[in-house]
Design a protein around this motif. Structure first.
Motif, short mmCIF file in Angstrom:
data_model
loop_
_atom_site.label_atom_id
_atom_site.label_comp_id
_atom_site.label_asym_id
_atom_site.label_seq_id
_atom_site.Cartn_x
_atom_site.Cartn_y
_atom_site.Cartn_z
N GLN A 46 -0.82 16.10 -6.86
CA GLN A 46 -1.25 15.17 -5.85
C GLN A 46 -2.81 16.20 -5.21
O GLN A 46 -2.45 16.98 -5.03
CB GLN A 46 -0.53 14.53 -4.90
CG GLN A 46 0.25 13.79 -5.02
CD GLN A 46 0.98 12.73 -4.61
OE1 GLN A 46 1.77 13.90 -3.31
NE2 GLN A 46 1.27 11.54 -5.18
N VAL A 79 8.61 9.99 -5.10
CA VAL A 79 8.54 11.25 -4.14
C VAL A 79 9.04 11.07 -3.49
O VAL A 79 9.44 10.37 -2.30
CB VAL A 79 6.87 11.06 -3.66
CG1 VAL A 79 6.19 12.59 -3.11
CG2 VAL A 79 5.84 11.37 -4.66
N CYS A 108 5.97 6.70 -3.74
CA CYS A 108 6.31 6.58 -2.20
C CYS A 108 7.30 5.57 -0.95
O CYS A 108 6.35 4.85 -1.34
CB CYS A 108 4.40 7.67 -2.05
SG CYS A 108 3.72 8.46 -2.44
N ARG A 109 7.78 6.36 -0.86
CA ARG A 109 8.67 7.63 -0.76
C ARG A 109 9.88 6.55 -0.52
O ARG A 109 10.39 6.19 -0.32
CB ARG A 109 8.26 8.58 -0.15
CG ARG A 109 8.49 8.02 1.28
CD ARG A 109 7.02 8.82 2.59
NE ARG A 109 7.55 8.09 3.59
CZ ARG A 109 6.43 7.88 4.88
NH1 ARG A 109 5.08 9.41 4.43
NH2 ARG A 109 6.58 7.26 6.04
N ASN A 145 -3.81 7.05 -5.14
CA ASN A 145 -2.58 6.87 -4.78
C ASN A 145 -3.65 6.01 -4.06
O ASN A 145 -4.13 6.08 -3.51
CB ASN A 145 -1.98 8.05 -4.02
CG ASN A 145 -1.37 7.96 -3.38
OD1 ASN A 145 -1.13 7.45 -2.22
ND2 ASN A 145 -0.47 8.19 -3.90
N GLU A 187 8.76 17.14 -2.13
CA GLU A 187 7.04 16.95 -1.60
C GLU A 187 7.41 18.46 -0.45
O GLU A 187 7.72 17.81 0.46
CB GLU A 187 6.65 16.25 -1.39
CG GLU A 187 5.04 16.39 -0.89
CD GLU A 187 4.95 15.23 -1.05
OE1 GLU A 187 3.16 15.55 -0.60
OE2 GLU A 187 4.91 13.99 -0.31
N THR A 201 3.17 7.37 -9.78
CA THR A 201 4.38 7.46 -8.61
C THR A 201 4.95 6.19 -7.89
O THR A 201 4.27 5.54 -7.27
CB THR A 201 4.08 8.43 -8.24
OG1 THR A 201 2.82 8.11 -7.22
CG2 THR A 201 4.19 10.26 -9.17
N GLU A 240 -4.71 11.18 -3.49
CA GLU A 240 -4.33 10.31 -2.28
C GLU A 240 -4.25 11.01 -0.57
O GLU A 240 -4.89 11.99 -0.54
CB GLU A 240 -2.61 11.05 -2.21
CG GLU A 240 -1.67 10.49 -1.64
CD GLU A 240 -0.54 11.18 -0.88
OE1 GLU A 240 0.72 10.03 -1.26
OE2 GLU A 240 -0.29 12.54 -1.00
N TRP A 242 3.04 2.44 -2.50
CA TRP A 242 4.05 3.13 -1.46
C TRP A 242 4.81 2.40 -1.75
O TRP A 242 4.80 0.63 -1.85
CB TRP A 242 3.41 3.05 -0.34
CG TRP A 242 2.55 5.07 -0.38
CD1 TRP A 242 1.77 5.03 -1.03
CD2 TRP A 242 2.81 5.49 0.07
NE1 TRP A 242 1.40 6.39 -0.90
CE2 TRP A 242 2.19 6.56 -0.08
CE3 TRP A 242 3.50 5.55 1.30
CZ2 TRP A 242 2.36 7.93 1.08
CZ3 TRP A 242 3.64 6.60 2.43
CH2 TRP A 242 3.22 7.91 1.86
#
Length: 267
Positions: free
Chosen positions: A195, A91, A61-62, A7, A132, A59, A240, A34
C-alpha cells in the motif's frame, strides 16, 4: 494501470455503486474495501456489485484489534467476509495496549498467540492474514506492531499462505531497516499486500489523517515499489490515503488525481 488498486479509504464517502462505476469508467479493475462500508451496503450485495462491475477486491480492511474482548469472533467474521468478497487478503491492525497495561512485550506475545488461533480459519477460507505494522506513534492505542521486522517475527511460526505482512509506505518510510526487511518478507513469500501513501508535513491535528496522495509528500515511493518488485512480488499496488481535504472533493476528481500521482511517482 494493471497493478493499480484504489483503496476505498482514499475516496471515503463515495457510495459503493458510484465508486464501482467511476473505477470502470477510469479503467481501474481493482479495489481495496473496508468492512464498515461493506457491512452497510451488505456483504453479499457488495460481492455481487464487484462481480457485475468486473472489479477484483484486492484486500479487505480490517481485522485484528486483539486487545478487544471480542477479537476472536470479530476476526472469524472478517475472514468469512473476505472470502465472500473474493478478497485474498485480510489486513490486520493488531491493536494497542490493553486498558491499564504498560507491557508492550506481553501485548505482542498475545498477538502471536491469537494469530495461531486464526490460522485454521484463514487456511479453510483461502484468505491470507496481513499483519500491518503502524508508525510507532500509534503503538499505545492502535498497533503495538511498529516495524516490518516485528510483523515478520510474529508471522514466522505460521504458514505463509495463512499469515503475511502488509508493506505500507506511510508507516514504514522512516525505518532504515525496512529495505532488508522487505527482502526478508519477499524471500519468505509473506508480502501479502503493498500500500502506498505519502507523508505530508506539517501533520494535521488528527495524525491518522496526515496521508497525502502520491507525490504530495516526502516518501521515496518509487524506491519502495522497486524494492518490493525486486523480491518477485507482482501483486496489486493499493493507494490508501486518509485525508479530510482529499475526502471533501468529488470522488471522480480524487480518483483522477490518485491515478496521476501513481503514474508519476510510483510506477
Amino acid at each position: 494501470m494493471k497493478r493499480f488498486s484504489l483503496n476505498q479509504a482514499t475516496t471515503r464517502g463515495w457510495p459503493l455503486p458510484e465508486l464501482a462505476a467511476g473505477c470502470v469508467a477510469a479503467g481501474v479493475t481493482q479495489v481495496g474495501l473496508w468492512r464498515e462500508e461493506v457491512q452497510e451496503f451488505g456483504v453479499s450485495a457488495t460481492a455481487e456489485l464487484m462481480r457485475s462491475s468486473g472489479l477484483s477486491v484486492t484486500t479487505l480492511c480490517r481485522g485484528g484489534f486483539f486487545d478487544r474482548p471480542d477479537w476472536l469472533s470479530s476476526n472469524v467474521t472478517a475472514i468469512e467476509e473476505a472470502a465472500t468478497l473474493g478478497a485474498p487478503v485480510l489486513v490486520l491492525v493488531s491493536g494497542g495496549l490493553p486498558s491499564g497495561s504498560r507491557d508492550v512485550d506481553a501485548a505482542r506475545a498475545h498477538i502471536g498467540e491469537s494469530l495461531g488461533t486464526l490460522v485454521p480459519y484463514a487456511l479453510d477460507a483461502g484468505v491470507q492474514l496481513a499483519i500491518e505494522p503502524l508508525h510507532p506513534m500509534f503503538c499505545s492505542d492502535r498497533c503495538v506492531v511498529s516495524t516490518l521486522g516485528q510483523a515478520l517475527d510474529l508471522a514466522e511460526p505460521y504458514p505463509a499462505a495463512a499469515v503475511g505482512v502488509a508493506v505500507d509506505t506511510y508507516h514504514l518510510w522512516w525505518d532504515d531497516t525496512v529495505w532488508s526487511q522487505i527482502a526478508r518478507a519477499g524471500a519468505a513469500g509473506r508480502i501479502a499486500c503493498f500500500q502506498v501513501a505519502d507523508w505530508i508535513t506539517p501533520l494535521p491535528a488528527g495524525v491518522l489523517l496526515g496521508r497525502g496522495l502520491p507525490g504530495r509528500g516526502c516518501i521515496e515511493l518509487r524506491r519502495f515499489r522497486e524494492a518490493v518488485d525486486a523480491t518477485g512480488f507482482t501483486g496489486p499496488i493499493e493507494v490508501e490515503v486518509f485525508n479530510e481535504e482529499v475526502w471533501a472533493r468529488p470522488g471522480l476528481e480524487i480518483l483522477a488525481d490518485t491515478i496521476e500521482g501513481y503514474r508519476r511517482f510510483v510506477e
